[in-house]
Design an enzyme around this catalytic site. Structure first.
Site, PDB file in Angstrom:
ATOM      1  N   HIS A 234     -13.058  32.524  39.483  1.00  0.00           N
ATOM      2  CA  HIS A 234     -13.250  31.734  38.145  1.00  0.00           C
ATOM      3  C   HIS A 234     -12.954  30.552  38.465  1.00  0.00           C
ATOM      4  CE1 HIS A 234     -11.882  35.650  36.347  1.00  0.00           C
ATOM      5  NE2 HIS A 234     -12.557  35.525  35.424  1.00  0.00           N
ATOM      6  N   ASP A 308     -21.466  39.282  37.943  1.00  0.00           N
ATOM      7  CA  ASP A 308     -20.132  39.077  37.262  1.00  0.00           C
ATOM      8  C   ASP A 308     -20.496  37.732  36.529  1.00  0.00           C
ATOM      9  OD1 ASP A 308     -17.740  38.950  36.521  1.00  0.00           O
ATOM     10  OD2 ASP A 308     -16.799  38.552  38.489  1.00  0.00           O
TER      11      ASP A 308
END
Length: 563
Positions: A234, A308
């Site tokens: 992230h 993702d």
């Protein structure tokens, strides 16, 4: 440990790492639907031929947008994007009626435009820390608990999850996590992985996926090639630089087993694996070698590949949005997952970049048609090319959360694991005198439930970080005890809890880890060690039943406590 990889072609099967015995055992336990084929069925072929380029590229995007209801702006966005999927997050609603209403709205708009193809409606419903739907839904076992329980119970959990998601119109779950926990300090994956043993992780992932398929919800293995030893993508672009043999034997093994069992969708992570692709700074999600040569070629995966979330720092801090989308599709990705924090304009930018790349010849029409064929085949296989809205008002009744919770509490009975019992203290005789229980004050039910088996036992509650006075009291209370039961909660991170356990007589102490099975590593001299994995009421009841012999301990330790 971190040798430089060799760039020669991979040959995973030639290295003898496909394990036929385990594969046969898996197939005997798990009946899973066959993988979808890339060749189109006649109805899909007709649908594909009628689609424009814009409609085909739209199918390759799983978008997201804020709001429990559709604003005019969001409606216009859906009509323009004509997406193949949507990922729901908590901002789209969390209550059964809210989620059903949201799904009806999205499907209603998308089936009225373009090719009128209904959506993959997905969500992250892993259980534990990554659970989007909680109120009105069953509380799910997660992580280590799923790795510890018998495979038939893991399959049952998958069925329960799918029944609840189907009840509100969700047809795809972005789970199970198939990563192997190779380092304990990985906070992103802590409590989400099923364990540190690749074969066990792969078997559990296959069982859970099979359970979801039983109830017609599509499972997604994630995060290929493995996020267990990677920093948080992230925020950074992580690099996992292990030798090829290690990657094959550990990181890829869990995915290999779940794929062999019939996985339909794999999510590729934003992680650099030099052993699989030596291109500097190229994450797996953008790597033709990782997706085509390894995932499809060596592991034999024929299903749908998705990314993702593309709004993560690993992508946006290193690649332009349009560039990333084009590279992912050329690498072999079938569907781009935009992510929960990507503005609608940025999602449009990615789609338009792909359309422009096709028109320039930078992406072949064949690559687009290959991806869309896989997506439409998967929708056709699960009956998703036709859609009927669900009644909003009866959503809660359809979920059946109460009966599901009862079933899950029963499953916890089969999750409890006796990892160590060198002094043969277990099970404890319910009539035995001299039993002392030491428990965290934040979980008084551990004492109350165990007291139903032995109401005469002495007890002491301690704070989560025990004081010196509490430690002294525990030492005094247990000095003459025959058996000491000490419950811990994340003691691996709590030095004061460790000090309390070390103050107890080790030769007659049984430690019960309420959450983290790695607590044991901080006091390895205790005579007994039991893992319950989840600090929830069902697990509390189950562990007391196991301690006093009311139920056998059948859980399998999914991690290695030594080394």
């Amino acid at each position: 440990m971190r040798n430089k990889p060799s760039p020669q072609p991979l040959s995973l099967r030639a290295r003898g790492l496909v394990r036929p015995v385990i594969f046969v055992l898996l197939l005997s336990l798990i009946i899973f639907p066959l993988p979808i084929r890339s060749r189109a069925a006649p109805a899909v072929d007709t649908l594909l031929n009628a689609m424009t380029l814009e409609q085909r590229v739209g199918q390759m995007f799983m978008v997201s947008a804020y709001g429990k209801t559709l604003s005019d702006t969001t409606t216009a966005f859906i009509k323009e994007m004509m997406p193949g999927g949507v990922a729901l997050f908590t901002y789209n609603g969390t209550l059964p009626d809210e989620v059903t209403h949201t799904v009806n709205d999205w499907q209603g708009v998308v089936t009225g435009v373009g090719a009128k193809v209904p959506l993959f409606v997905s969500i992250d419903q892993e259980g534990g820390s990554v659970t989007r739907l909680t109120t009105g839904f069953a509380s799910l076992p997660a992580g280590w608990a799923l790795g510890a329980m018998p495979l038939e119970d893991a399959r049952h959990v998958g069925q329960i999850v799918a029944e609840e998601l189907s009840a509100v119109g969700i047809n795809m779950n972005l789970a199970p996590v198939t990563d192997v926990q190779t380092i304990r300090s990985n906070l992103l994956m802590d409590r989400r992985t099923f364990g540190s043993k690749p074969d066990r992780v792969g078997a559990a992932a296959a069982a859970i996926s099979a359970g979801m398929a039983d109830r017609n919800v599509i499972a997604v293995l994630k995060h290929f090639p493995g996020h267990g030893d990677a920093d948080d993508s992230h925020t950074v672009l992580p690099v996992v630089d292990y030798p090829l043999a290690r990657v094959e034997a550990v990181e890829l093994q869990s995915f290999r087993l779940a794929i062999q069992a019939g996985a339909e969708v794999v999510m590729v992570g934003h992680i650099v694996y030099p052993a699989l692709d030596p291109t500097p700074g190229l994450p797996a999600s953008l790597s033709p070698r990782v997706i085509n040569d390894v995932l499809r070629g060596e592991l034999g995966f024929n299903g749908v590949v998705i990314t993702d979330a593309m709004d993560m720092g690993a992508i946006v801090d290193h690649f332009g949005k349009g560039e990333a989308a084009v590279r992912a599709i050329n690498a072999g990705v079938d569907m781009i997952v935009t992510g929960p924090h990507m503005p609608m304009d940025a999602q449009r930018e990615m789609r338009n970049a792909v359309i422009d790349a096709v028109r320039r010849g930078d992406i072949s029409q064949t690559r687009i048609d290959q991806a869309v064929t896989r997506l439409l085949n998967l929708k056709a296989k699960h009956g998703l090319l036709n859609w009927t809205p669900l009644d909003v008002n009866s959503a809660g009744q359809r979920i059946k959360a109460e009966s599901h919770q009862t079933a899950i509490n029963g499953i916890y009975q089969n999750t409890i694991t006796i990892a160590r019992d060198t002094a043969h203290l277990l099970p404890i005789d319910p009539a035995a005198s001299g039993v002392v229980i030491i428990f965290p004050g934040i979980y008084p039910s551990t004492q109350r439930l165990c007291a139903t088996h032995n109401p005469k036992m002495k007890s002491l509650a301690y704070s989560q970080a025990p004081t010196n006075e509490e430690i002294a009291s525990a030492r005094t209370l247990t000095r003459d005890a025959k058996v000491v039961i000490a419950f811990t909660y994340d003691a691996v991170y709590q030095p004061k809890q460790q000090a309390l356990v070390r103050a107890l007589p080790p030769e007659k102490t049984v430690v019960v880890a309420l959450q983290n099975p790695y607590d044991y590593t901080t006091f390895p001299d205790v005579a007994g060690y039991v893992a319950s994995y989840m600090p929830v009421p069902g697990a509390f009841t189950a562990v007391c039943d196991v301690l006093f012999g009311a139920h056998p301990a059948v859980g399998v330790l999914p991690i290695s406590l030594e080394g």
